[in-house]
Design a protein around this motif. Structure first.
Motif, mmCIF file in Angstrom:
data_model
loop_
_atom_site.group_PDB
_atom_site.id
_atom_site.type_symbol
_atom_site.label_atom_id
_atom_site.label_comp_id
_atom_site.label_asym_id
_atom_site.label_seq_id
_atom_site.Cartn_x
_atom_site.Cartn_y
_atom_site.Cartn_z
ATOM 1 N N GLY A 139 -1.916 7.938 -6.759
ATOM 2 C CA GLY A 139 -0.673 7.226 -6.516
ATOM 3 C C GLY A 139 0.400 8.024 -5.806
ATOM 4 N N GLN A 145 0.823 -1.208 0.000
ATOM 5 C CA GLN A 145 0.000 0.000 0.000
ATOM 6 C C GLN A 145 0.859 1.262 0.000
ATOM 7 N N ASP A 154 -0.453 2.976 -3.332
ATOM 8 C CA ASP A 154 -1.286 2.290 -4.304
ATOM 9 C C ASP A 154 -2.455 3.179 -4.690
ATOM 10 N N ARG A 173 4.380 2.410 -1.192
ATOM 11 C CA ARG A 173 5.467 1.893 -2.025
ATOM 12 C C ARG A 173 6.819 2.528 -1.657
#
Length: 295
Positions: free
Chosen positions: A79, A18, A47, A20
């Motif tokens: 994102g 979730q 994410d 990154r």
């Protein structure tokens, strides 16, 4: 049991995925002095579908005895979550050294049909290079004032050109105002009785017999003051001979005397208004005021 362990592993892998990455960027990490503002940018890659929980952000205020968080703003895009952080340092350094900016964590969430998923992102701490404002042991002076640097020298500006320009502009404005007042008849002068009458006419109302008769009286006064005597209808040819500037207004003045005779002696104000309407009274008085300028 094996199935339960597999499920836990899958959940842990999903939680890690979730968030990154987290990256902190600073315009420069050194050369800061007491009281400087320090700006940093933290980029959190997440994410799709995850957003920041604003309540999890640190509150502006003191973080340590020498560091304040002055403000924090957020930019969100699919994102990515970007934090703009503004600190202020009050570290009175005695020499150039590195100081630690503390990290913090924020919460993210993703709402889906199956429920809400939460995750945490850790904003790592980073170091900042601070420098002293002065040397630890300055050179000794007997006079304390010698520790102060002299004031910077500023070139002296000559105010005379600007003052001259302002006076010229003021003089031109006064001349223009005087010319306008002369043209409009703002100043009560013996040589401009019709201009004075035109000013009085502008203050009258158009309605009612009283206003119309007063307008005719204003023109009578203008004629009398111009000629220096009482001017009646029979005196009009002699008046025009004595004041040839108004000769082209002879027909209009004849109509005026006829309307005046009806309004004052015949008590036929409405008939007078029909023969010499108010707009013609105004226009005729303006022409008389303009003609007396040529006298």
């Amino acid at each position: 049991m094996i199935a339960a362990c597999c499920a836990l592993l899958l959940q842990a892998g999903a939680a890690v995925a979730q968030v990154r990455s987290v990256e902190v960027r600073v315009p420069r990490a050194f050369g800061y002095f007491l009281g400087d503002l320090v700006r940093a940018q933290a980029d959190i890659a997440v994410d799709p579908g995850f957003s920041l929980q604003r309540a999890s952000l640190p509150a502006p205020g003191p973080l340590t005895y020498w560091l304040d968080l002055r403000g924090i703003t957020v930019e969100e895009s699919p994102g990515r979550v970007r934090l703009h952080l503004t600190y202020q340092t009050f570290y009175a350094a005695l020499d150039a050294r590195q100081v630690a900016i503390p990290g913090f964590s924020v919460s993210l969430e993703s709402a889906a049909a199956g429920g809400t998923t939460s995750a945490k992102a850790e904003i790592p701490g980073w170091s900042l290079g601070v420098s002293p404002l002065r040397e630890v042991q300055p050179e000794r002076h007997d006079d304390p004032a010698e520790y102060l640097r002299p004031d910077g020298r500023v070139s002296r500006l000559d105010p005379l050109p600007d003052m001259r320009a302002a006076l010229v502009a003021l003089g031109a404005a006064l001349l223009a105002l005087a010319a306008l007042g002369y043209d409009r008849g703002w100043f009560a002068r013996p040589g401009r009785p019709f201009a004075k009458a035109a000013r009085g006419l502008r203050r009258l109302g158009r309605e009612g017999e009283g206003g119309y008769r007063e307008a005719l009286r204003l023109i009578h006064r203008g004629l009398d003051e111009t000629d220096g005597r009482r001017v009646l209808a029979d005196d009009l040819p002699a008046f025009l001979d004595r004041h040839p500037t108004f000769r082209r207004e002879g027909p209009a003045l004849a109509r005026f005397f006829e309307a005046s005779r009806r309004a004052f002696f015949g008590r036929e104000v409405e008939a007078a208004r029909a023969s010499l309407p108010w707009p013609e009274v105004e226009a005729g008085l303006r022409r008389l005021a303009a003609a007396e300028l040529e006298a």
